[in-house]
Design an enzyme around this catalytic site. Structure first.
Site, short mmCIF file in Angstrom:
data_model
loop_
_atom_site.label_atom_id
_atom_site.label_comp_id
_atom_site.label_asym_id
_atom_site.label_seq_id
_atom_site.Cartn_x
_atom_site.Cartn_y
_atom_site.Cartn_z
N ASP A 24 88.22 -29.88 49.55
CA ASP A 24 89.03 -29.67 50.76
C ASP A 24 88.12 -29.32 51.94
OD1 ASP A 24 91.40 -29.66 52.15
OD2 ASP A 24 91.97 -27.63 51.57
N LYS B 188 86.76 -29.56 55.41
CA LYS B 188 87.25 -30.01 56.71
C LYS B 188 86.89 -28.92 57.71
CE LYS B 188 91.85 -28.23 55.55
NZ LYS B 188 93.26 -28.51 55.43
N ASN C 13 87.86 -25.26 57.34
CA ASN C 13 87.33 -24.49 56.21
C ASN C 13 85.84 -24.19 56.34
OD1 ASN C 13 89.83 -24.31 55.11
ND2 ASN C 13 89.60 -26.11 53.78
N ASP D 190 88.39 -21.33 51.51
CA ASP D 190 89.51 -22.06 50.91
C ASP D 190 89.11 -22.93 49.70
OD1 ASP D 190 91.90 -23.12 50.29
OD2 ASP D 190 92.23 -24.18 52.18
N THR E 116 93.31 -33.41 53.14
CA THR E 116 93.86 -33.80 54.43
C THR E 116 93.45 -35.24 54.72
OG1 THR E 116 93.71 -31.51 55.13
CG2 THR E 116 93.85 -33.15 56.88
P1 ATP Z 1 95.79 -24.49 53.47
O1 ATP Z 1 97.17 -24.57 52.92
O2 ATP Z 1 95.72 -24.87 54.94
O3 ATP Z 1 94.73 -25.18 52.67
P2 ATP Z 1 95.28 -21.91 52.25
O4 ATP Z 1 96.65 -21.42 51.89
O5 ATP Z 1 94.47 -22.41 51.11
O6 ATP Z 1 95.36 -22.95 53.45
P3 ATP Z 1 93.05 -20.63 53.55
O7 ATP Z 1 92.63 -21.93 54.15
O8 ATP Z 1 92.15 -20.02 52.54
O9 ATP Z 1 94.54 -20.72 52.98
O10 ATP Z 1 93.31 -19.58 54.71
C1 ATP Z 1 94.18 -19.86 55.78
C2 ATP Z 1 93.52 -19.44 57.09
O11 ATP Z 1 93.27 -18.02 57.06
C3 ATP Z 1 92.16 -20.07 57.34
O12 ATP Z 1 92.26 -21.32 58.00
C4 ATP Z 1 91.46 -19.03 58.18
O13 ATP Z 1 91.83 -19.16 59.53
C5 ATP Z 1 92.01 -17.72 57.65
N1 ATP Z 1 91.12 -17.15 56.64
C6 ATP Z 1 91.07 -17.48 55.33
N2 ATP Z 1 90.13 -16.76 54.68
C7 ATP Z 1 89.58 -15.95 55.61
C8 ATP Z 1 88.55 -14.95 55.57
N3 ATP Z 1 87.91 -14.67 54.45
N4 ATP Z 1 88.26 -14.30 56.73
C9 ATP Z 1 88.93 -14.58 57.87
N5 ATP Z 1 89.90 -15.51 57.98
C10 ATP Z 1 90.22 -16.19 56.87
#
Ligand code: ATP
Length: 357
Positions: free
Chosen positions: A139, A141, A144, A159, A178
């Site tokens: 994933d 992009k 991330n 992520d 994506t």
């Molecule tokens: P998606 O469904 O879009 O793949 P996800 O549910 O897997 O998302 P993440 O991509 O891990 O979730 O996190 C969502 C958002 O939260 C990220 O795009 C980022 O902006 C923020 N985020 C995630 N982890 C962190 C971190 N360790 N520190 C700061 N912000 C974070």
């Protein structure tokens, strides 16, 4: 094996402001009470039944956790703690505060390819750590790829929700990412490999240098067609007049249909765009630069698409609320069964399929 604590998160962490969200997750700043240290708490909604498409399957969360536990690298987010509650799992992650790499670069007045290549090198080093352990990110992009903070400019991959261990002989085909970043083998439902990530590195580098998304079409179908036809070029001078031949060669070695022919992470790390061997190559990188105005437009378009997605989710929710008031079938929580399906629009997508933007 992933181990979860079952106590209440609030007992150990002070829950702070929202800092991000995903399809089935909310990310909040949290502070560990015993140390005063800040972390990112990723609250992931668990899928409640096999029939539902809301939430993440427990086994997928366990996989994300066990992969995070296995990885330990300066450019990969680290897992500090994990809690399992009835409806959600909470991952306590290292907090990154520098925002997305693309946003950081777009704020600069001038960035040459030497600087860009150093960032790509850091991404590759993180990926090498994963690929050496037969773990695929799947994933990759711009969202991330973040910066730990604005002072150190340290890249952080985040992520790992779609990440997989690629075991020899095991055939994995059921993952989506994506549309703009997925490799042809994903669309063609062919086996995935470590080199599936290398395709995404090609797409990310192409955008980083030009601000143009190489395969993005007017809709998802057109994007898929562009990907499977490997329909990209460096012809448009508005986007590529200041791109070096070395950078184009790097990308050309990644955007190849046959994953076996694509450059591996090790080959990328020794490519002259990443590691110049002659003075001429060094000068080529220093005198070529990023099209930052285009990158700013790319970021703005992405933000606009994200806000449109929020509007569309709100519309769905209000439509479902209207349906709910007329509905008779509710689950134990009073929610209409399967009425709030916010999952992927692709009907053929599998449960591991994530949001197709
Ligand atoms: P998606 O469904 O879009 O793949 P996800 O549910 O897997 O998302 P993440 O991509 O891990 O979730 O996190 C969502 C958002 O939260 C990220 O795009 C980022 O902006 C923020 N985020 C995630 N982890 C962190 C971190 N360790 N520190 C700061 N912000 C974070």
């Amino acid at each position: 094996m992933a181990m979860f604590r079952t106590e209440s998160v609030e007992e150990f962490y002070q829950i702070g402001e929202d800092i991000g969200s995903g399809q089935f997750s909310e990310v909040k700043k949290v502070t560990e009470k015993s140390t005063g240290k800040d972390y990112a708490g990723k609250f992931i909604r668990k899928r409640r039944s096999t029939a539902s498409r809301r939430g993440v399957k427990r086994e997928d969360i366990v996989r994300e956790v066990s992969i995070l536990e296995e990885l330990s690298h300066d450019n990969i987010i680290s897992l500090h703690d994990a809690f399992e509650l009835q409806k959600e799992v909470v991952l306590i992650l290292e907090l990154v505060t520098g925002g997305e790499l693309f946003h950081y670069l777009a704020e600069e007045d001038h960035v040459n390819e030497e600087v860009a290549a150093q960032f790509v090198k850091k991404i590759l080093e993180a990926l090498k750590h994963m690929h050496d352990r037969n773990i695929c990110h799947l994933d990759l992009k711009p969202e991330n790829i973040m910066l730990l903070n604005r002072n150190t400019q340290n890249i952080m991959l985040i992520d790992f929700g779609l990440s997989r261990r690629i075991k020899p002989g095991e055939d994995i085909r059921d993952i989506m990412g994506t549309a703009e970043f997925v490799a042809p083998e994903i669309i063609n439902f062919e086996p995935l490999s470590l080199n599936t990530d290398m395709w995404a590195i090609g797409v990310i580098t192409y955008i980083l240098l030009s601000g143009l998304s190489p395969f993005l079409g007017d809709d998802q179908q057109e994007t898929y067609e562009n990907v499977t036809a490997i329909n990209y070029s460096f012809e448009d001078d508005d986007f590529f007049s200041s791109t070096s031949e070395l950078a184009k060669d790097f990308i050309d070695h990644l955007l190849l249909k046959d994953p076996r022919k694509r450059a591996t992470v090790d080959q990328c790390l020794s490519h002259p765009w990443i590691m110049p061997r002659s003075k001429k190559q060094k000068v080529q990188r220093q005198t070529s630069h990023l099209k930052l105005e285009n990158l700013r437009k790319f970021n703005a378009k992405k933000r606009w698409k994200q806000s449109m997605k929020v509007v569309s989710i709100c519309n769905k929710l209000s439509k479902n609320a209207r349906l709910r008031s007329a509905s008779t079938t509710v689950d134990v929580n009073g929610l209409p069964i399967d009425s709030m399906h916010l999952g992927p629009v692709d009907k053929n997508s599998s449960p591991q399929t994530k949001d197709i933007k």
